[in-house]
Design an enzyme around this catalytic site. Structure first.
Site, PDB file in Angstrom:
ATOM      1  N   SER A  74       7.373  -1.191   7.288  1.00  0.00           N
ATOM      2  CA  SER A  74       6.377  -1.200   8.365  1.00  0.00           C
ATOM      3  C   SER A  74       6.653  -2.328   9.348  1.00  0.00           C
ATOM      4  CB  SER A  74       4.963  -1.318   7.790  1.00  0.00           C
ATOM      5  OG  SER A  74       4.858  -2.447   6.939  1.00  0.00           O
ATOM      6  N   LYS A  81      -3.413  -6.658   4.561  1.00  0.00           N
ATOM      7  CA  LYS A  81      -4.560  -6.035   3.917  1.00  0.00           C
ATOM      8  C   LYS A  81      -5.439  -7.025   3.169  1.00  0.00           C
ATOM      9  CE  LYS A  81      -3.460  -1.866   5.243  1.00  0.00           C
ATOM     10  NZ  LYS A  81      -4.248  -1.137   6.262  1.00  0.00           N
TER      11      LYS A  81
END
Length: 415
Positions: free
Chosen positions: A343, A101
């Site tokens: 994840s 991110k």
């Protein structure tokens, strides 16, 4: 052009200097010499250092932390991959704030600056499960913007603390509101105060940045080599959309496998998300149920993801059970030394499922979105104890000194 390597762990000059330093130490600490008033045994002569051709550490200087975003390494799985198939994982936790991110945050904010939507002293707002908020807080700290993050209650507490450490204000929204609730709160705050909303789920600067960095990095690292499958999950869909688009254009035979939680099969359901004029969701998706893969699959189909799906790049949609994502993340740590979150475990689980069906000789690249340290208060660490277990206590008491055994007085020196 890239700066050429100046110093490298693989450099023979570094190896020679290391050997010379060890030899000098050996001479000083040879039998009969003294150190802290005590005689010490001779140190063995240095052995030749094996060259590590896969690792090069380039000495560079950067003007600010944001210049270190991207160019993350791709790491081979040596133990988990089945025989005859090669799996590589792009470790996005090598970014400065330890997640993919970081790319999204700098993309959205610098795009806003270029379009005149941000000026010094403005406030930047985003709704996030944590990693985007951390990245946005980092970029805001460096550039001098105020930062407000909205975050749904279930996401890990350590993420809130990291954002606050970076100077952000974190507004926690009720669990029952899910992802759509935190998005609605962010919109409400921006409408009230005139703040800038990043809109990571709708902002096309998100996939555009992956199309100009993540995808080309993978193509560069596999130049002249085989690459058959690209496997990734989705949060906003930015990595999938942007990286896949540029890689598919360069390698039309590349098969794109998109993973989503088994218990939140939004794409598998075929049900579209109803949207506002901004592209934001009108409400929660009917196929969504809670899952432990934080950062993946909010309770709506993001506009960025939907636009990527419309490009018809997906070869296979892969469901990932939450328990298997956790199990795989633990296996990556214990067997490969790869320290990634749930994840990342989910991505590698999906890659392993692809590997089971892939022809011999196939090469797979997947993503590791973030670090395991973002999950200390989540189910990933539920059975990781802080106190010593029986095996550790047996080791501790196998020698007489410095024992800390529950229910007994601490032992320092042996009697």
């Amino acid at each position: 052009s890239e700066t050429p390597p100046l110093f490298s762990h693989t450099s023979p000059f570094v190896e020679m200097a290391t050997a010379m330093k060890t030899t000098a130490t050996t001479a000083r600490l040879s039998a009969g010499s003294c150190y802290s008033g005590k005689r010490v045994a001779a140190v063995p002569a240095a052995r030749p250092v094996a060259r590590r051709s896969a690792l090069q550490v380039t000495a560079r200087k950067y003007n600010n932390i944001l210049e270190t975003i991207g160019n993350t390494p791709i790491i081979k799985l040596n133990k988990l991959a089945p025989e005859g198939v090669t799996i590589w994982a792009k470790a996005e936790y090598f970014n400065p704030l330890s997640s993919v991110k970081d790319r999204l945050a700098i993309a959205v904010i610098e795009d806003a600056e270029a379009r005149g939507l941000l000026k010094p002293g403005d406030t930047v707002v985003e709704a996030t499960s944590g990693n985007t908020g951390i990245a946005v807080a980092m970029v805001c700290a460096q550039k001098g913007y105020n930062c407000v993050i909205t975050m749904a209650e279930p996401f890990s507490v350590e993420r809130r603390k990291v954002m606050r450490m970076l100077g952000a204000k974190v507004i926690v929204t009720p669990k029952a509101g899910k992802g759509t609730g935190m998005v609605a709160k962010a919109e409400e705050l921006c409408e009230k105060h005139g703040w800038f909303l990043c809109r990571q789920f709708e902002n096309m600067a998100n996939p555009a940045y992956h199309a100009s960095t993540t995808g080309p990095e993978i193509l560069r690292d596999f130049a002249g080599e085989r690459l058959d499958y690209y496997v990734t999950g989705y949060g906003t869909g930015g990595t999938f959309h942007g990286a896949s688009k540029v890689m598919k254009a360069a390698r039309p035979d590349l098969k794109i496998v998109l993973a989503e939680p088994e218990s939140a099969g939004l794409l598998a359901s075929g049900v579209q998300t109803r949207r506002k004029d901004t592209g934001a969701p009108l409400g929660s998706h009917p196929a969504f149920t809670a899952h432990p893969i934080q950062g993946w699959t909010p309770d709506f189909v993001p506009k960025v993801l939907e636009d990527g799906v419309m490009l018809n790049m997906i070869h296979e949609l892969m469901p990932v059970p939450g328990a298997e994502a956790i199990k795989t993340a633990k296996a990556l740590a214990a067997e490969e030394g790869i320290f990634t979150g749930i994840s990342g475990g989910g991505s590698v689980y999906a890659a392993l499922q692809v590997a089971k069906k892939a022809p011999k000789g196939s090469v797979i690249c997947t993503m590791l979105p973030d670090t395991s340290e973002r999950y200390l208060s989540t189910p990933l660490y539920a059975d990781i104890a802080a106190e010593m277990n029986e095996e550790e206590l047996a080791i501790a008491t196998s020698t007489p000194s410095f024992q800390l055994v529950p229910g007994k007085e601490p032992v320092l020196a042996a009697k």
